[in-house]
Design a protein around this motif. Sequence first.
Motif, PDB file in Angstrom:
ATOM      1  N   UNK A  72       0.515  -1.126   0.100  1.00 49.79           N
ATOM      2  CA  UNK A  72       0.160  -0.121  -0.111  1.00 49.79           C
ATOM      3  C   UNK A  72       1.039   0.963  -0.193  1.00 49.79           C
ATOM      4  N   UNK A  73       0.489   2.291  -0.901  1.00 49.38           N
ATOM      5  CA  UNK A  73       1.221   3.315  -0.981  1.00 49.38           C
ATOM      6  C   UNK A  73       1.021   4.370  -0.044  1.00 49.38           C
ATOM      7  N   UNK A  74       1.804   5.599   0.645  1.00 47.95           N
ATOM      8  CA  UNK A  74       0.860   6.199   0.930  1.00 47.95           C
ATOM      9  C   UNK A  74       1.869   8.078   0.322  1.00 47.95           C
ATOM     10  N   UNK A  75       1.808   9.141   1.265  1.00 48.86           N
ATOM     11  CA  UNK A  75       1.928  10.096   0.475  1.00 48.86           C
ATOM     12  C   UNK A  75       3.688  10.374   1.781  1.00 48.86           C
ATOM     13  N   UNK A  76       3.576   9.334   2.469  1.00 47.51           N
ATOM     14  CA  UNK A  76       5.059   9.028   3.272  1.00 47.51           C
ATOM     15  C   UNK A  76       4.993   8.752   4.246  1.00 47.51           C
ATOM     16  N   UNK A  77       6.132   8.723   5.309  1.00 46.82           N
ATOM     17  CA  UNK A  77       6.264   7.712   6.436  1.00 46.82           C
ATOM     18  C   UNK A  77       5.256   8.692   7.437  1.00 46.82           C
ATOM     19  N   UNK A  78       4.566   8.352   8.029  1.00 45.13           N
ATOM     20  CA  UNK A  78       3.744   8.882   9.539  1.00 45.13           C
ATOM     21  C   UNK A  78       2.863   9.535   9.191  1.00 45.13           C
ATOM     22  N   UNK A  79       1.840   9.635   7.885  1.00 40.89           N
ATOM     23  CA  UNK A  79       1.180  10.676   7.012  1.00 40.89           C
ATOM     24  C   UNK A  79       0.022   9.620   7.939  1.00 40.89           C
TER      25      UNK A  79
END
Length: 328
Positions: free
Chosen positions: A160-167
């Motif tokens: 799973x993708x995200x806009x960055x760690x901790x987002x």
Amino acid sequence: MNSIRRRTLGALAFSLLALACMPAGAQGGWPGGKPITWVVPYPPGGTTDILGRAIAARLGSALGTTVIVENKAGATGTIGSAFVAKAAPDGYTLLGTSIGPQAIVPSLLQHMQYDPVKAFEPVTLIGNIPHVLVVGAGLPFRTVADLLAEAKARPDTLSFASGGNGTILQMQGELLCMQSHTRMTHVPYKGDTPAIQDVLGGHASFMFAPAAAALPHVEGGKLKALAVTSAKRLKSLPDVPTMAEAGIPDFVVEQWQAVYAPAGTPQPVVQRLNAEIVRILKEPDLVAMADKLGVALVGSTPQRLADTQRADLAKWGKVIKNAGIKAD
């Protein structure tokens, strides 16, 4: 001296003492024409910045002064937040922020520059950004159950993708893993846009994306929307179930935007700010602008913001601990 007179004089003395203890500039004539600084802890151009500037302009007119927006970005929003936490509690410095620095990052960092609860006076929730679980059109998954069945059959193979760690985007993926007892791989990107592009390209299996960003791709048939994270279905995606309807209970995620003042800001100032901003959030042109940004405006009491923040601090703290997540 009778008891009524003593009580009256006592009340008057207390009022005068309270007034004298107020920070300079917050006494009576606030804001007195002095500019107010609205700190955005992110770079210009994002949702928090756009909303902040729109509200600040209207707030300045309502208060008879100027509200200046300053972007103090960096360290996942904590630089700007720390600046406001240390500012004088006189009503002339505000923080227009989001869930990250106030309810997620505190569980990621060992040494915070501020206490996310004790360092601020909540003013109001601005609004919520709904999210949607999307997969690439080329993948066989039609439901959340399909996705999780594959994850259980082949642990660690789906990503799973995200806009960055901790987002908040990562947090939702981790929450899904935790609640479904599955193992899937997080792939962080530098922003939501490249994350969405890699889901489109099939390089990541799925992601929780802001609804407004995902909608054009869903309508164009390039992404499939499996569920939304809001409590109710979205008007823009009426045929897409909520996570609860998709079989994942207790999965309501709200990426909120909010306003805070430094701790110790006089309550009359906080209440005036609350009243003006809540009124501004009902203005039709602002509602229309927010709708285009994918933000459902709220406007709340300070207490509701405080309760929301405390609940999310506990919720995401548990997810972060369970997943063993570390900040960059």
